[in-house]
Design a protein around this motif. Structure first.
Motif: not given
Length: 166
Positions: A97-122
């Protein structure tokens, strides 16, 4: 016999009393002693049977008690094994569960970074477009009709480079 007579004992009466005593003894033996004796033997047999039965029951009770103690010990061992197994499974599940939560948090952070980068570009594109428009209109306003389009384009590119570095 004379001696008995001198003592005042009648030998015929003595013989009759001896015969009466023997008859009484025979009757008592036949009707009282034998039944009492057989009753005592039966009672002794019942007592012995009861004692042997009590010993057998005592042995069975001891064996049952030992079996109960052994079952309790085995049950305790089983409970310990089951609790250890459950603890191990809980630990594995917790780690998963901890590993799954860590992976999910990393995925959310990566998704946020991608979205942030896209917003930054726009936002940067919008800012560049807006700044370009402002520069062009400010340049046209300041210089008016004096400049031609080549000079105008080179000024805009120079301003954009300066804005891009900043």
């Amino acid at each position: 016999m004379e001696l008995l007579g001198q003592l005042g004992i009648d030998w015929r009466l003595l013989v009759a009393q001896i015969v009466n005593f023997l008859i009484l003894l025979g009757v008592l033996y036949r009707f009282l002693y034998r039944p009492v004796l057989s009753h005592l033997e039966e009672r002794t047999a019942r007592i012995e049977k009861s004692l042997s039965e009590a010993k057998r029951i005592e042995v069975q009770a001891r064996e049952a008690d030992e079996a109960r103690i052994q079952l309790i010990a085995e049950a305790r061992k089983e409970v310990q094994v089951i609790s250890e197994k459950a603890a191990k499974e809980a630990e594995v599940l917790r780690k998963k569960m901890v590993d799954d939560a860590r992976r999910e948090a990393e995925r959310i952070v990566e998704s946020g970074k991608v979205q942030l980068e896209m917003h930054k570009e726009v936002i940067l594109k919008d800012v560049r477009r807006e700044v370009t428009g402002l520069i062009v209109s400010a340049t046209q306003h300041i210089l008016g009709d004096v400049m031609d389009e080549n000079i105008d384009a080179s000024i805009v590119k120079s301003a954009l480079r300066k804005v891009g570095r900043a």
